[in-house]
Design a protein around this motif. Structure first.
Motif, short mmCIF file in Angstrom:
data_model
loop_
_atom_site.label_atom_id
_atom_site.label_comp_id
_atom_site.label_asym_id
_atom_site.label_seq_id
_atom_site.Cartn_x
_atom_site.Cartn_y
_atom_site.Cartn_z
N UNK A 174 -10.08 0.03 11.86
CA UNK A 174 -10.52 1.07 12.79
C UNK A 174 -10.98 2.26 11.97
N UNK A 175 -12.19 2.74 12.23
CA UNK A 175 -12.75 3.88 11.53
C UNK A 175 -12.54 5.13 12.38
N UNK A 176 -11.88 6.13 11.80
CA UNK A 176 -11.58 7.36 12.53
C UNK A 176 -12.42 8.55 12.06
N UNK A 177 -12.58 8.68 10.75
CA UNK A 177 -13.33 9.79 10.16
C UNK A 177 -14.13 9.28 8.98
N UNK A 178 -15.30 9.88 8.73
CA UNK A 178 -16.10 9.41 7.60
C UNK A 178 -15.49 9.78 6.26
N UNK A 179 -15.80 8.97 5.27
CA UNK A 179 -15.41 9.23 3.88
C UNK A 179 -16.70 9.42 3.10
N UNK A 180 -16.76 10.47 2.33
CA UNK A 180 -17.93 10.72 1.49
C UNK A 180 -17.68 10.05 0.14
N UNK A 181 -18.58 9.15 -0.29
CA UNK A 181 -18.36 8.50 -1.59
C UNK A 181 -18.17 9.55 -2.69
N UNK A 182 -17.18 9.30 -3.52
CA UNK A 182 -16.78 10.23 -4.56
C UNK A 182 -15.43 10.85 -4.25
N UNK A 183 -15.01 10.78 -2.97
CA UNK A 183 -13.71 11.34 -2.59
C UNK A 183 -12.58 10.46 -3.10
N UNK A 184 -11.48 11.10 -3.46
CA UNK A 184 -10.26 10.39 -3.84
C UNK A 184 -9.48 10.06 -2.58
N UNK A 185 -8.92 8.86 -2.54
CA UNK A 185 -8.23 8.38 -1.35
C UNK A 185 -6.80 7.99 -1.67
N UNK A 186 -5.95 8.04 -0.64
CA UNK A 186 -4.60 7.49 -0.70
C UNK A 186 -4.51 6.41 0.36
N UNK A 187 -3.98 5.28 -0.04
CA UNK A 187 -3.92 4.10 0.82
C UNK A 187 -2.45 3.71 1.00
N UNK A 188 -2.00 3.73 2.25
CA UNK A 188 -0.61 3.40 2.58
C UNK A 188 -0.56 1.99 3.17
N UNK A 189 0.24 1.13 2.58
CA UNK A 189 0.42 -0.23 3.08
C UNK A 189 1.88 -0.38 3.46
N UNK A 190 2.12 -0.90 4.66
CA UNK A 190 3.50 -1.16 5.08
C UNK A 190 3.61 -2.59 5.58
#
Length: 149
Positions: free
Chosen positions: A97-113
């Motif tokens: 599900x896509x909620x908000x755009x990500x601009x390439x180059x941004x650093x991301x945090x990915x939570x897996x549960x």
């Protein structure tokens, strides 16, 4: 600009040429994943990763498939890590599900549960946030992975 049926073949051929010119590095390496948190007892894992300018779509934001690949790759890392080394793990189902755009180059945090962990099937939830906006997920979803011994 409207693309006419006769132009679609040319556009597709150009896209395929562009794709062939890209580095064939595996997806996991392209995102430069780093493990930030690993708590198998709680079934909680946090990764950091990045995106690159070539991952953009025509609107100038991260291509939806790249967002799906980030989530799939992060959950797959966990699915493979929790099973024996000789086991083959593959994605059975992926929901994004896509909620908000990500601009390439941004650093991301990915939570897996971990939702459930069976002998052959594993179910995970995943959320992706911009590092600067941890209060609002950009992507969320789930994945089911099959483990074959």
């Amino acid at each position: 600009m409207e693309i006419h049926d006769s132009d679609i073949g040319s556009v597709l051929r150009q896209m395929l040429r562009d794709i062939r010119d890209m580095d064939p590095e595996p997806i996991g390496a392209m995102f430069r994943f780093e493990l930030e948190k690993c708590d198998p007892k709680e079934g909680a894992y946090v990764f950091r990763c990045g995106t690159l300018p070539w991952m953009t779509n025509t609107a100038g934001v991260l291509h939806g498939g790249m967002g799906a690949a980030i989530m799939d790759q992060a959950m797959s890392f966990v699915a493979r890590a929790v099973k024996p080394a000789q086991a083959a793990t593959m994605t059975v189902q992926l929901q994004v599900e896509h909620h908000r755009p990500i601009v390439p180059g941004e650093k991301l945090r990915v939570f897996v549960s971990t939702v459930s962990m069976g002998h052959t099937l594993m179910n995970f939830r995943c959320e992706v946030f911009r590092q600067e906006h941890m209060d609002r997920p950009c992507l969320s979803g789930s994945g089911i992975f099959y483990n074959k011994h």
